[in-house]
Design an enzyme around this catalytic site. Structure first.
Site, PDB file in Angstrom:
ATOM      1  CD  GLU A  43      -2.865  -1.066   2.422  1.00  0.00           C
ATOM      2  OE1 GLU A  43      -2.621  -0.212   3.322  1.00  0.00           O
ATOM      3  OE2 GLU A  43      -3.787  -1.899   2.496  1.00  0.00           O
ATOM      4  NE  ARG A 100      -1.137   5.524 -25.687  1.00  0.00           N
ATOM      5  CZ  ARG A 100      -0.058   4.759 -25.698  1.00  0.00           C
ATOM      6  NH1 ARG A 100       0.418   4.309 -26.845  1.00  0.00           N
ATOM      7  NH2 ARG A 100       0.553   4.443 -24.568  1.00  0.00           N
ATOM      8  CG  HIS A 134      -3.157  10.258 -27.790  1.00  0.00           C
ATOM      9  ND1 HIS A 134      -2.151  10.189 -28.723  1.00  0.00           N
ATOM     10  CD2 HIS A 134      -4.165   9.468 -28.260  1.00  0.00           C
ATOM     11  CE1 HIS A 134      -2.510   9.377 -29.711  1.00  0.00           C
ATOM     12  NE2 HIS A 134      -3.726   8.934 -29.456  1.00  0.00           N
ATOM     13  CE  LYS A 196      -0.285   4.971 -39.691  1.00  0.00           C
ATOM     14  NZ  LYS A 196       0.019   4.838 -38.267  1.00  0.00           N
ATOM     15  NE  ARG A 198      -2.988  -2.941 -39.470  1.00  0.00           N
ATOM     16  CZ  ARG A 198      -1.793  -3.455 -39.219  1.00  0.00           C
ATOM     17  NH1 ARG A 198      -1.306  -4.387 -40.017  1.00  0.00           N
ATOM     18  NH2 ARG A 198      -1.085  -3.055 -38.188  1.00  0.00           N
ATOM     19  CG  ASP A 226       3.451   2.345 -26.450  1.00  0.00           C
ATOM     20  OD1 ASP A 226       4.405   1.830 -25.833  1.00  0.00           O
ATOM     21  OD2 ASP A 226       2.264   2.091 -26.178  1.00  0.00           O
ATOM     22  CB  ALA A 228       9.544   2.689 -31.733  1.00  0.00           C
ATOM     23  CB  THR A 230       3.610   4.141 -36.160  1.00  0.00           C
ATOM     24  OG1 THR A 230       2.498   3.266 -35.958  1.00  0.00           O
ATOM     25  CG2 THR A 230       3.213   5.225 -37.145  1.00  0.00           C
TER      26      THR A 230
END
Length: 315
Positions: A43, A100, A134, A196, A198, A226, A228, A230
């Protein structure tokens, strides 16, 4: 009590004590005397070793990894200050964890950024000072004042001092265009955007460049890096499209998982970050340059304490 005679005190929890010490040195006051530790069962244990009665108190704490530990330290510290009759309680959160999770992306998702805002307010905070949220709408999750500082001026000053020529500022996605444009305006440079997509599930991203990068020194800017993935894919794509060099910068170096290995092995010549999140030794590389936000935060605290405009710091 007048603004000039109100006492100003700054305390730190355990996320970024060196930043807090530097901030106090710039303000010209000692760091508040407090112990932030744990009991044997895990604690949080907070001990304030000086009076805060009637004082304007600022607590420096990034809610970075371990995020739940640092968040709980902050909440318990605020409770201790409130019960010790602090005049105002202001929290400085250079990196706002859970930012996020600001909306429901899928059915039955929590909105954890709002939950954290509720916890901070319920604990008894009067004001929040933070950097590069963010999602800017998180300011609206609070019913208390939120001063939202920007990292772009610090990053821009660094690149100006380097004297780079023939540069282009690159946004790693469509959502970061506003941030890229702010940096580009300060550097008087054009912008480009990484597009970008997909083509189908479990297939590597196809990356296209919107804008002219051939023969230019590219500067990729993001708020958070985060894992890395991207940013390093973007750097490789820029080199394939003919960029001369690639620099990358961000305000919050989360650098989790494979991030350090990816940055080390990438086409990025230099990675510029700030100390909103402290980098342990095993995350330090020769190509990573850390800029301090201490001057910006100390100015913000002084301006809030003296009831002056904080927006001047955006210039």
């Amino acid at each position: 009590m007048s603004v000039q005679t109100r006492r100003l005190k700054v305390f730190s929890c355990n996320s970024n004590p060196n930043l807090a010490k530097t901030i106090c040195e710039l303000i010209g006051i000692p760091l508040g005397d407090a112990h932030v530790g744990k009991f044997s069962d895990g604690e949080i244990c907070i001990q304030l070793n000086e009076s805060v009665r009637g004082a304007d108190v600022y607590v420096i704490q990034s809610t970075c990894d371990p995020v739940n530990q640092h968040l709980m330290e902050l909440l318990v510290m605020v409770d201790a200050l409130r019960r010790a009759s602090a005049g105002t309680i202001n929290v400085v959160i250079p990196y706002y964890g859970y930012a996020r999770q600001d909306r429901k992306a899928r059915a039955r998702d929590p909105i954890t950024a709002k939950l954290v805002a509720n916890l901070i307010q319920t604990a008894g905070v009067d004001r929040v000072i933070t950097m590069d949220l963010h999602a800017t709408q998180i300011q609206g999750f609070f019913n208390i004042p939120v001063d939202h500082l920007l990292g772009v001026p610090i990053l821009a000053d660094y690149f100006k001092q380097k004297g780079l020529e023939n540069i282009v500022v690159v946004s790693p996605d469509h959502g970061g265009v506003i941030r890229a444009r702010r940096l580009a305006e300060r550097l008087k440079a054009p912008i480009a955007i990484i597009d970008k997509r997909r083509p189908k599930p479990n297939v590597a991203e196809v990356m296209n460049i919107v804008g002219d990068v051939r023969g230019r020194k590219a500067i990729i800017i993001d708020d958070i890096i985060d894992t890395a993935g991207t940013i390093t894919l973007a750097a490789n794509a820029l080199m394939e499209y003919g960029a001369e060099e690639v620099y990358a910068c961000c305000t919050h170096p989360v650098f989790s998982g494979p991030a350090i290995d990816r940055i080390r092995d990438s086409a990025i010549k230099e990675m510029i970050v700030t100390d909103t999140i402290p980098l342990p030794d095993h995350k330090k590389l020769d190509k990573i340059k850390v800029l301090s936000i201490a001057s910006l935060i100390s100015n913000a605290i002084t301006r809030v304490h003296n009831e002056q405009s904080v927006s001047k710091l955006f210039d």
